[in-house]
Design an enzyme around this catalytic site. Structure first.
Site, PDB file in Angstrom:
ATOM      1  N   GLY A   1       2.565   3.704   1.515  1.00 47.04           N
ATOM      2  CA  GLY A   1       3.111   3.943   2.845  1.00 47.04           C
ATOM      3  C   GLY A   1       3.500   5.384   3.057  1.00 47.04           C
ATOM      4  O   GLY A   1       3.561   5.885   4.178  1.00 47.04           O
TER       5      GLY A   1
ATOM      6  N   ASP B   1       7.773   5.266  -9.501  1.00 48.92           N
ATOM      7  CA  ASP B   1       8.563   5.057  -8.293  1.00 48.92           C
ATOM      8  C   ASP B   1      10.063   5.094  -8.547  1.00 48.92           C
ATOM      9  O   ASP B   1      10.730   4.065  -8.692  1.00 48.92           O
ATOM     10  CB  ASP B   1       8.177   3.735  -7.594  1.00 48.92           C
ATOM     11  CG  ASP B   1       7.017   3.954  -6.641  1.00 48.92           C
ATOM     12  OD1 ASP B   1       6.444   5.059  -6.659  1.00 48.92           O
ATOM     13  OD2 ASP B   1       6.688   3.033  -5.888  1.00 48.92           O
TER      14      ASP B   1
ATOM     15  N   ARG C   1       3.456  14.187  -7.710  1.00 50.55           N
ATOM     16  CA  ARG C   1       3.597  13.559  -9.022  1.00 50.55           C
ATOM     17  C   ARG C   1       2.227  13.313  -9.633  1.00 50.55           C
ATOM     18  O   ARG C   1       1.211  13.270  -8.933  1.00 50.55           O
ATOM     19  CB  ARG C   1       4.453  12.298  -8.929  1.00 50.55           C
ATOM     20  CG  ARG C   1       4.035  11.333  -7.858  1.00 50.55           C
ATOM     21  CD  ARG C   1       5.010  10.161  -7.766  1.00 50.55           C
ATOM     22  NE  ARG C   1       4.432   9.095  -6.973  1.00 50.55           N
ATOM     23  CZ  ARG C   1       5.015   7.938  -6.752  1.00 50.55           C
ATOM     24  NH1 ARG C   1       6.209   7.688  -7.263  1.00 50.55           N
ATOM     25  NH2 ARG C   1       4.416   7.012  -6.035  1.00 50.55           N
TER      26      ARG C   1
ATOM     27  N   ASP D   1       4.703  -4.119  -7.108  1.00 50.52           N
ATOM     28  CA  ASP D   1       4.008  -2.939  -6.584  1.00 50.52           C
ATOM     29  C   ASP D   1       4.547  -1.662  -7.217  1.00 50.52           C
ATOM     30  O   ASP D   1       3.978  -0.588  -7.015  1.00 50.52           O
ATOM     31  CB  ASP D   1       4.123  -2.862  -5.050  1.00 50.52           C
ATOM     32  CG  ASP D   1       5.567  -2.949  -4.581  1.00 50.52           C
ATOM     33  OD1 ASP D   1       6.225  -3.948  -4.897  1.00 50.52           O
ATOM     34  OD2 ASP D   1       6.042  -2.013  -3.910  1.00 50.52           O
TER      35      ASP D   1
ATOM     36  N   GLY E   1       0.815  -1.225   0.000  1.00 44.59           N
ATOM     37  CA  GLY E   1       0.000   0.000   0.000  1.00 44.59           C
ATOM     38  C   GLY E   1       0.840   1.262   0.000  1.00 44.59           C
ATOM     39  O   GLY E   1       2.065   1.230   0.108  1.00 44.59           O
TER      40      GLY E   1
ATOM     41  N   GLY F   1       6.640   7.470   6.676  1.00 43.71           N
ATOM     42  CA  GLY F   1       5.796   8.120   5.672  1.00 43.71           C
ATOM     43  C   GLY F   1       6.408   9.363   5.051  1.00 43.71           C
ATOM     44  O   GLY F   1       5.761  10.063   4.277  1.00 43.71           O
TER      45      GLY F   1
HETATM   46  P1  AMP Z   1       9.369   1.159  -2.557  1.00 42.30           P
HETATM   47  O1  AMP Z   1      10.443   0.134  -2.549  1.00 42.30           O
HETATM   48  O2  AMP Z   1       9.846   2.575  -2.367  1.00 42.30           O
HETATM   49  O3  AMP Z   1       8.441   1.042  -3.716  1.00 42.30           O
HETATM   50  O4  AMP Z   1       8.494   0.902  -1.238  1.00 42.30           O
HETATM   51  C1  AMP Z   1       7.905  -0.320  -0.939  1.00 42.30           C
HETATM   52  C2  AMP Z   1       6.815  -0.102   0.070  1.00 42.30           C
HETATM   53  O5  AMP Z   1       7.342   0.508   1.247  1.00 42.30           O
HETATM   54  C3  AMP Z   1       5.688   0.780  -0.415  1.00 42.30           C
HETATM   55  O6  AMP Z   1       4.477   0.272   0.081  1.00 42.30           O
HETATM   56  C4  AMP Z   1       6.034   2.123   0.196  1.00 42.30           C
HETATM   57  O7  AMP Z   1       4.884   2.908   0.369  1.00 42.30           O
HETATM   58  C5  AMP Z   1       6.669   1.729   1.524  1.00 42.30           C
HETATM   59  N1  AMP Z   1       7.618   2.739   2.006  1.00 42.30           N
HETATM   60  C6  AMP Z   1       8.840   3.033   1.519  1.00 42.30           C
HETATM   61  N2  AMP Z   1       9.410   4.026   2.214  1.00 42.30           N
HETATM   62  C7  AMP Z   1       8.528   4.397   3.186  1.00 42.30           C
HETATM   63  C8  AMP Z   1       8.530   5.366   4.239  1.00 42.30           C
HETATM   64  N3  AMP Z   1       9.548   6.197   4.469  1.00 42.30           N
HETATM   65  N4  AMP Z   1       7.428   5.436   5.026  1.00 42.30           N
HETATM   66  C9  AMP Z   1       6.391   4.616   4.832  1.00 42.30           C
HETATM   67  N5  AMP Z   1       6.331   3.679   3.874  1.00 42.30           N
HETATM   68  C10 AMP Z   1       7.381   3.565   3.053  1.00 42.30           C
HETATM   69 MG    MG Z   2       6.836   1.673  -4.489  1.00 45.10          MG
END
Ligand code: AMP
Ligand code: MG
Length: 522
Positions: free
Chosen positions: A103, A280, A193, A270, A101, A136
């Site tokens: 995050g 992303d 974005r 994702d 989701g 977040g």
């Molecule tokens: P990513 O590898 O950046 O696509 O992140 C994978 C998952 O981790 C996604 O669900 C992001 O929303 C969550 N995520 C990454 N960084 C953070 C953060 N600093 N705070 C909360 N969720 C995060």
């Molecule tokens: Mg992501």
């Protein structure tokens, strides 16, 4: 912002999470939870794209307004909107990861402008029910990387999300960049974005994994109706057409990545958009020396699953997961498998044509495969800069001698002292085959160069360039962010005043954090 026309189909038509508390949890039977951005301490606009603003219905003057700053930093909520985080799951590095989701992404709203729909999404605007163990937030360094790269990709002709704004939050964010127990505070930032939607392969995977088949059917139908209105026919036929369309656009996107030397770095399901757009921007990177085994992502340094040369296969693997997710609606494996098989067959054919166009070969012959294979091997014998090599190739003339041709590409070598003996032999042999091949091209040297320069960019966002902009921005100077933003709007043009950016990676950047290697810390 008087022309911002709110038209939120996602939240209006899909069932919302009834729970309104912003607490980390498993969220079932829904695709999103309402959640407001966290108010930033002291937002300050660093940069905004006038083109993207115009696209969604925001004027140049409005960008400078308090209203813009507050809306796109998360301080205020736009009238008639109710921000939300999306619920999705995914496969990460080949393993099922369950619910992920948004995050740290919060969708502000969908807007309609000139008969197009856009979703505006903040990244780094605080916790959501999907934040798991994290905060977040996003730091300035990763926000600059995302902001600049998405726009650079757009102007290169690579399908991508767009960047509307980059705003300093005024908050401090704690990050352990190297994951080695040395956390430090960094400046926080929020990027807004823009995309047709932020629906991912993992959105569908989640519903199927939870056996929420009624929701799956509704969601697929919602997606087709609004984002793929050209798809018609019997339901099952529509679902298959939808899958085929996602496969086709994903294939085109990957082809562009391979053409410009972009390595995504985290091709988890994702992070795969159903629109076939790059989404992303995390530990991504640009090939400097041509090396199909390269990945910038230190988290993946062992298996190199997401290395440059593996991106087409991974895209197919990810599509396989999407096919599995759609299967309960189709109940027939064969048509899905056929689409998956043709993905690689079609990719190979497209890749060949793309590569030939980079070489300036526009008529086909039975030696094409050999020429491509030959150059892919030779480029790896000694570190050779991909962007410079292909760009300078267009200067070669049909009547050049092998030596003259060699002189034109020589600048691309990182270690000129290595280009002797067998390596030099290989180059000379390939160039002599290439020159012969050029002599049967119908286009003149000038015409060929013009066409080549439309597929071989002169300027890309080299890893060290982004890092220089970040280092300056950390000190409060954003001139370089703007300079690179402007430069990369015309990546295929000669820009004599910016020739310094048509340069190989400097030595200091070879092993500097942020330049050749990046962690997921962002
Ligand atoms: P990513 O590898 O950046 O696509 O992140 C994978 C998952 O981790 C996604 O669900 C992001 O929303 C969550 N995520 C990454 N960084 C953070 C953060 N600093 N705070 C909360 N969720 C995060
Ligand atoms: Mg992501």
């Amino acid at each position: 912002m008087k022309n911002l026309k709110i038209n939120n189909r996602f939240t209006a038509e899909l069932p919302a999470d009834p729970e309104l508390t912003n607490e980390i949890r498993q969220v079932k039977n829904t695709l999103f939870s309402y959640v407001n951005p966290t108010k930033p301490a002291n937002p300050k606009l660093i940069h905004a794209s006038e083109e993207v603003a115009d696209l969604v219905g925001i004027s140049k003057e409005e960008i400078q307004s308090e209203e813009f700053l507050n809306a796109f930093s998360g301080k205020d909520i736009l009238p008639d909107t109710q921000p939300y985080a999306m619920c999705y799951a995914g496969h990460q590095f080949g393993n099922w990861a369950g619910q992920l989701g948004d995050g740290r992404a919060i969708n502000l709203t969908e807007v309609e402008h000139n008969n197009q729909f856009y979703t505006l999404q903040l990244k780094g605007a605080g916790k959501t029910p999907y934040s798991r163990t994290a905060d977040g937030l996003a730091v300035l360094r990763s926000s600059i990387r995302e902001y600049l790269c998405a726009e650079a990709m757009y102007y290169l002709g690579v399908p991508t999300t767009r960047s509307l704004s980059l705003i300093l939050s005024g908050d401090q964010v704690l990050r352990d960049i190297l994951y080695n127990g040395n956390p430090a505070y960094e400046k926080g930032a929020v990027v807004c974005r823009v995309a047709p939607s932020f629906i991912r392969f993992g959105s569908f995977e989640m519903l199927t994994a939870r056996n929420e088949l009624k929701n799956l059917k509704e969601f697929v139908e919602f997606t087709i109706k609004h984002y793929f209105p050209e798809i018609t026919g019997e339901p099952k036929e529509q679902y298959l057409q939808f899958f085929k369309k996602v496969a086709d656009t994903t294939r085109e996107m990957i082809l562009h990545w391979q053409r410009v030397g972009f390595v995504h770095g985290v091709m988890n399901t994702d992070n795969m958009s159903i629109h076939g757009i790059t989404i992303d921007y995390g530990p991504y990177g640009w090939l400097e020396n041509y090396d199909p085994n390269w990945t910038p992502n230190t988290t993946d340094s062992q298996n190199r699953r997401y290395r440059f040369g593996n991106q087409p296969q991974i895209a197919q693997w990810n599509l396989y997961q999407l096919a599995n997710a759609l299967y309960p609606l189709i109940n027939e494996a064969e048509p899905l498998e056929k689409i998956l098989e043709s993905f690689i067959v079609d990719f190979k054919e497209d890749y060949k044509n793309m590569f030939l166009s980079k070489l300036g070969i526009f008529t086909s012959s039975n030696t094409d495969d050999k020429i491509i294979q030959g150059i892919e091997e030779i480029l790896q014998l000694s570190e050779t800069d991909m962007t410079i090599y292909f760009r300078n190739l267009s200067q070669i003339k049909k009547d050049d001698s092998v030596e003259q041709a060699f002189n034109k590409i020589e600048y691309a070598f990182y270690l000129p002292e290595e280009i002797k003996g067998e390596i030099l032999d290989s180059w000379q042999k390939w160039l002599s085959v290439y020159l012969k091949r050029l002599s049967s091209e119908e286009l003149s040297d000038e015409e060929r160069a013009v066409k080549m320069n439309l597929v071989n960019p002169k300027y890309v966002l080299r890893n060290y360039m982004a890092q220089l902009a970040i280092d300056e921005a950390d000190k409060g100077n954003y001139d370089l962010v703007d300079e690179l933003f402007q430069l990369l709007k015309n990546p295929y043009d000669e820009q004599p005043e910016s020739e310094k950016w048509f340069a190989k990676r400097p030595d200091w950047a070879r092993s500097k954090v942020g330049c050749s290697m990046l962690s997921c810390s962002s």
